[in-house]
Design an enzyme around this catalytic site. Structure first.
Site, PDB file in Angstrom:
ATOM      1  N   CYS A   2     -37.495  41.647 -73.208  1.00 50.38           N
ATOM      2  CA  CYS A   2     -37.980  43.015 -73.298  1.00 50.38           C
ATOM      3  C   CYS A   2     -38.332  43.477 -71.886  1.00 50.38           C
ATOM      4  CB  CYS A   2     -39.202  43.194 -74.171  1.00 50.38           C
ATOM      5  SG  CYS A   2     -38.940  42.708 -75.881  1.00 50.38           S
ATOM      6  N   ARG A  27     -32.857  42.394 -69.926  1.00 49.93           N
ATOM      7  CA  ARG A  27     -33.970  41.700 -70.579  1.00 49.93           C
ATOM      8  C   ARG A  27     -33.928  41.831 -72.099  1.00 49.93           C
ATOM      9  NH1 ARG A  27     -37.814  40.528 -66.698  1.00 49.93           N
ATOM     10  NH2 ARG A  27     -39.308  40.065 -68.320  1.00 49.93           N
ATOM     11  N   TRP A  74     -35.727  43.055 -77.030  1.00 49.39           N
ATOM     12  CA  TRP A  74     -35.014  41.906 -77.585  1.00 49.39           C
ATOM     13  C   TRP A  74     -35.860  41.457 -78.765  1.00 49.39           C
ATOM     14  CZ3 TRP A  74     -35.620  36.588 -78.451  1.00 49.39           C
ATOM     15  CH2 TRP A  74     -34.433  35.873 -78.661  1.00 49.39           C
ATOM     16  N   ASN A  98     -44.152  43.700 -73.611  1.00 49.30           N
ATOM     17  CA  ASN A  98     -43.243  42.567 -73.420  1.00 49.30           C
ATOM     18  C   ASN A  98     -44.069  41.304 -73.653  1.00 49.30           C
ATOM     19  OD1 ASN A  98     -41.973  41.041 -70.359  1.00 49.30           O
ATOM     20  ND2 ASN A  98     -41.445  40.592 -72.448  1.00 49.30           N
ATOM     21  N   GLY A  99     -43.579  40.413 -74.522  1.00 49.93           N
ATOM     22  CA  GLY A  99     -44.327  39.183 -74.780  1.00 49.93           C
ATOM     23  C   GLY A  99     -44.504  38.965 -76.274  1.00 49.93           C
ATOM     24  N   GLU A 483     -20.809  23.493 -68.613  1.00 51.82           N
ATOM     25  CA  GLU A 483     -21.007  24.881 -68.174  1.00 51.82           C
ATOM     26  C   GLU A 483     -19.804  25.747 -68.592  1.00 51.82           C
ATOM     27  OE1 GLU A 483     -23.282  26.707 -67.274  1.00 51.82           O
ATOM     28  OE2 GLU A 483     -22.463  28.327 -66.078  1.00 51.82           O
ATOM     29  N   LYS A 487     -20.098  29.005 -70.963  1.00 49.91           N
ATOM     30  CA  LYS A 487     -19.619  30.341 -70.561  1.00 49.91           C
ATOM     31  C   LYS A 487     -18.694  30.894 -71.636  1.00 49.91           C
ATOM     32  CE  LYS A 487     -21.889  31.117 -68.201  1.00 49.91           C
ATOM     33  NZ  LYS A 487     -22.979  30.505 -67.535  1.00 49.91           N
ATOM     34  N   GLU A 490     -20.635  31.845 -74.914  1.00 50.30           N
ATOM     35  CA  GLU A 490     -21.593  32.946 -74.880  1.00 50.30           C
ATOM     36  C   GLU A 490     -20.942  34.311 -74.722  1.00 50.30           C
ATOM     37  OE1 GLU A 490     -24.867  32.356 -72.061  1.00 50.30           O
ATOM     38  OE2 GLU A 490     -23.507  31.740 -70.489  1.00 50.30           O
ATOM     39  N   HIS A 506     -14.832   8.695 -79.578  1.00 51.71           N
ATOM     40  CA  HIS A 506     -15.955   8.379 -80.469  1.00 51.71           C
ATOM     41  C   HIS A 506     -16.283   9.525 -81.417  1.00 51.71           C
ATOM     42  CE1 HIS A 506     -16.580   4.627 -78.445  1.00 51.71           C
ATOM     43  NE2 HIS A 506     -16.627   5.249 -77.267  1.00 51.71           N
ATOM     44  N   LYS A 605     -31.013  37.885 -70.771  1.00 46.65           N
ATOM     45  CA  LYS A 605     -30.935  37.098 -69.546  1.00 46.65           C
ATOM     46  C   LYS A 605     -32.225  36.346 -69.260  1.00 46.65           C
ATOM     47  CE  LYS A 605     -29.010  36.975 -65.080  1.00 46.65           C
ATOM     48  NZ  LYS A 605     -28.106  35.930 -65.544  1.00 46.65           N
TER      49      LYS A 605
HETATM   50  C1  G6P Z   1     -30.834  32.514 -70.588  1.00 51.23           C
HETATM   51  C2  G6P Z   1     -29.700  33.066 -69.759  1.00 51.23           C
HETATM   52  C3  G6P Z   1     -28.950  31.930 -69.090  1.00 51.23           C
HETATM   53  C4  G6P Z   1     -29.903  31.069 -68.282  1.00 51.23           C
HETATM   54  C5  G6P Z   1     -31.084  30.578 -69.122  1.00 51.23           C
HETATM   55  C6  G6P Z   1     -32.174  29.960 -68.242  1.00 51.23           C
HETATM   56  O1  G6P Z   1     -30.333  31.799 -71.660  1.00 51.23           O
HETATM   57  O2  G6P Z   1     -28.818  33.822 -70.563  1.00 51.23           O
HETATM   58  O3  G6P Z   1     -27.945  32.457 -68.244  1.00 51.23           O
HETATM   59  O4  G6P Z   1     -29.213  29.974 -67.775  1.00 51.23           O
HETATM   60  O5  G6P Z   1     -31.692  31.677 -69.796  1.00 51.23           O
HETATM   61  O6  G6P Z   1     -32.691  30.959 -67.424  1.00 51.23           O
HETATM   62  P1  G6P Z   1     -33.345  30.737 -66.012  1.00 51.23           P
HETATM   63  O7  G6P Z   1     -33.711  32.115 -65.554  1.00 51.23           O
HETATM   64  O8  G6P Z   1     -34.571  29.889 -66.257  1.00 51.23           O
HETATM   65  O9  G6P Z   1     -32.372  30.069 -65.144  1.00 51.23           O
END
Ligand code: G6P
Length: 610
Positions: A2, A27, A74, A98-99, A483, A487, A490, A506, A605
């Protein structure tokens, strides 16, 4: 998660709020809303969906005012509905939050008993009623009512509050969520992050935990947790407006992928210029602290966790120190063994991920004395709570899927590894010079990898129709496979999983048939022959292989085996170079599927909730 923004000015603040909310959409983007003061009343516009939709309604309704607040949500408590969108209002008191308020159920019961009714399922609405209740029962003004109300809340909040009865002030509070005040000329602002108000001012005050503040047009007063006035330092933000603009790119993710040579060059700049890996990179006291530690514990979430997982290979093999890596949300709730001689390293792009912050606090409570933060956002909560800090210099990262933050975290972690190796007698001058040379070549190697984009586009079109994908890697490149799978899932919503290639037999091999694309990260390192055997196992079951190799890997494409080569083997930095093709594959597959690349469904994010 948020985002909140607020403004008090001698001009219409609606454009400031809308612009700010667009910059805060990373956010959360389930709904958005604004409230502005019109003579004697608060006028509110809320909409589910993106800020542009709310903006259009506000324009159509002709909403204007010189005092206002805004929010992008969010969803946590309550679904994605207009009734749950902020601002929330209690008889002329409007607020954005926010929170998460943990005791909202008890407060709701109490307020129902006092005759309040609720229009939403949010935890936030209780705060609006609580402030209104205090205004009615003894609080001299809105600030006093806010200060009284927050004392009754447990949980995390950044709040901006206005009242129809007090047109000359905006009041705010912060606990556990970021909030800063922006200082203008005859106008003042509040926001979750500086990007939201950069069009109006660069002068900011970062509020501290437990602070409240009152903003008028001509001044700002800040109060500490005991409500006594306090002075907080002013900062001049160096975030550039250009870094927040798309420029010629179609998406922020695309822009951020292509910014990596520059972001990496900036992150390694100090080492390259000094011609050595100096402990002072991590702070003035770093040398003594890093020389005294006997191991490393890394805590992080998401992509940052995969950066830590790569660093484990470096730290154990190059610096000769034991290193374990743990997902922050797991660590914070288990009875962990703490060795105070181990350095706790948190990795976070945003510096405000709640689980990582709480894991850091937990590590300290268990007796860990030495902490180091690798972070991309200056003055954010996690570096502020850490003894040593290394800021990556990726610049603002806006796409929800992390790209340049990841590769710059890896560059910072590699620098930490070599510093530790030197201090612990494992890296001699000749080896240091060799690592320096590899680092110097890194931005160029990454640029070469970016040049592979046209070949990757062709692959991505084939991926777009798939329902599943497997990613394989070994050793240093196993976290890069993880990773790559993250990617892809997501931003394309294709189910993707990563395995260490040796683990294939396995279990996951059972999934392999003609419909399963298998991406293999296969540079020419000591495990290449093992990876080739694993690839045979896939091919024998009809699986289609998409191999990212390098020039030295000596692979030939054949029936069912597609190969793209990165230009040259990048030595121990190869995981950074091999990240680029998996990012591009996910990006172009998402384009082909038509998903919202920068704002994938259900995600945000900056994750400031559990
Ligand atoms: C969210 C974001 C990711 C990020 C993760 C950790 O899930 O979408 O891209 O890797 O948070 O965030 P940070 O800011 O702690 O790296």
């Amino acid at each position: 998660m948020c985002g909140i923004v607020g403004a008090i000015a001698g001009r219409d603040v609606v454009p400031v709020l809308v612009e700010g909310l667009k910059r805060l959409e990373y956010r959360g983007y389930d709904s958005s809303g604004i409230a502005v003061l019109e003579p004697g009343t608060v006028r509110r516009v809320r909409r589910t969906g993106r800020v542009v939709e709310m903006e259009a309604v506000a324009a159509q309704k002709g909403v204007h005012g010189q005092l206002g607040i805004g929010h992008t949500r969010w969803a946590t408590h309550g679904g994605v509905t207009e009734a749950n969108a902020h601002p929330h209002i209690s008889a002329g008191v409007a607020l954005v939050h926010n929170g998460i308020i943990e005791n909202h159920e008890q407060q709701r019961e109490r307020l129902l008993g006092l005759g309040y009714t609720f229009e939403s399922q949010t935890d936030t609405e209780v705060i609006a009623h609580l402030i209104h209740h205090h205004l009615r029962h003894g609080s001299a003004d809105l600030l006093a009512a806010l200060q009284a109300a927050v004392k009754e809340l447990t949980g995390a909040y950044a709040l901006a509050v206005m009242s129809a009865d007090e047109p000359e002030r905006l009041v705010v509070a912060r606990m556990g969520c970021p909030l800063l005040v922006g200082l203008g000329e005859g106008e003042n602002f509040v926001a979750s992050d500086v990007s939201a108000i950069l069009q109006a001012t660069r002068r900011v005050i970062f509020l501290e935990e437990g602070d409240t503040a009152e903003l008028t047009r001509n001044g700002v007063r800040v109060f500490g947790p005991d409500n006594a006035p306090v002075q907080r330092a002013q900062h001049l933000s160096d975030v550039s407006l250009a870094s927040l603009e798309l420029g010629p790119y179609r998406h922020f993710m695309q822009k951020e992928i292509h910014e990596q040579p520059r972001a990496l060059a900036d992150t390694i700049d100090a080492v390259i210029n000094a011609g050595s890996f100096d402990p002072s990179l991590f702070g003035a006291d770093a040398e003594a602290i890093l020389a005294g530690i006997e191991g490393v514990k890394i805590l992080a979430c998401g992509t940052s966790f995969y950066a830590g997982s790569t660093a484990k290979y470096w730290i154990e093999s190059i610096a000769g120190l034991p290193c374990d890596v743990e997902i922050a949300s797991e660590y914070r709730y288990r009875e962990a063994f703490a060795n105070p001689k181990h350095l706790v390293v948190t990795i976070s792009q945003s510096g405000e991920t709640l689980d990582t912050m709480e894991a850091l606090k937990y590590a300290k409570s268990l007796g860990h004395r030495h902490t180091l933060s690798i972070c991309n956002v200056q003055e954010s909560a996690i570096p502020r709570a850490s003894e040593l800090v290394c800021y990556t210099r990726a610049g603002a990262e806006i796409g929800v899927a992390s790209t340049k933050a990841f590769t710059t975290q890896l560059a910072a972690l590699f620098q930490l590894t070599v510093v530790l190796g030197k201090l612990h007698g494992k890296v001699n001058a000749e080896q240091e010079a060799d690592y320096l040379e590899q680092l110097r070549q890194l931005p160029g190697s990454v640029q070469h990898a970016l040049n592979l984009e046209p070949q990757i586009v062709a692959w991505a079109e084939r991926f777009a129709g798939k329902a599943n994908a497997l990613f394989l890697g070994r050793g240093l490149h196993y976290p890069i496979a993880l990773e790559g799978a993250l990617k892809l899932k997501e931003i394309t919503y294709i189910h993707a999983e990563a395995y260490p290639a040796g683990e294939l037999k396995h279990g996951p091999l059972a999934l392999v048939d003609e419909a399963m694309p298998v991406v293999v990260i296969a540079p020419n390192d000591s495990l290449l022959e093992k990876v080739k055997s694993n690839m045979q196992e896939v091919r024998a079951r009809g699986g289609e292989l998409f191999v990212f190799a390098d020039q030295d890997s000596n692979f030939a494409a054949s029936e069912g085996v597609h190969v793209i080569r990165t230009p040259r083997h990048a030595g121990v930095l190869s995981p950074i170079v091999h990240t680029i093709p998996v990012q591009l594959l996910a990006y172009h597959a998402a384009l082909a599927r038509g998903t919202d690349v920068d704002k994938p469904r259900n995600l945000a994010k900056s994750v400031t909730v559990e």
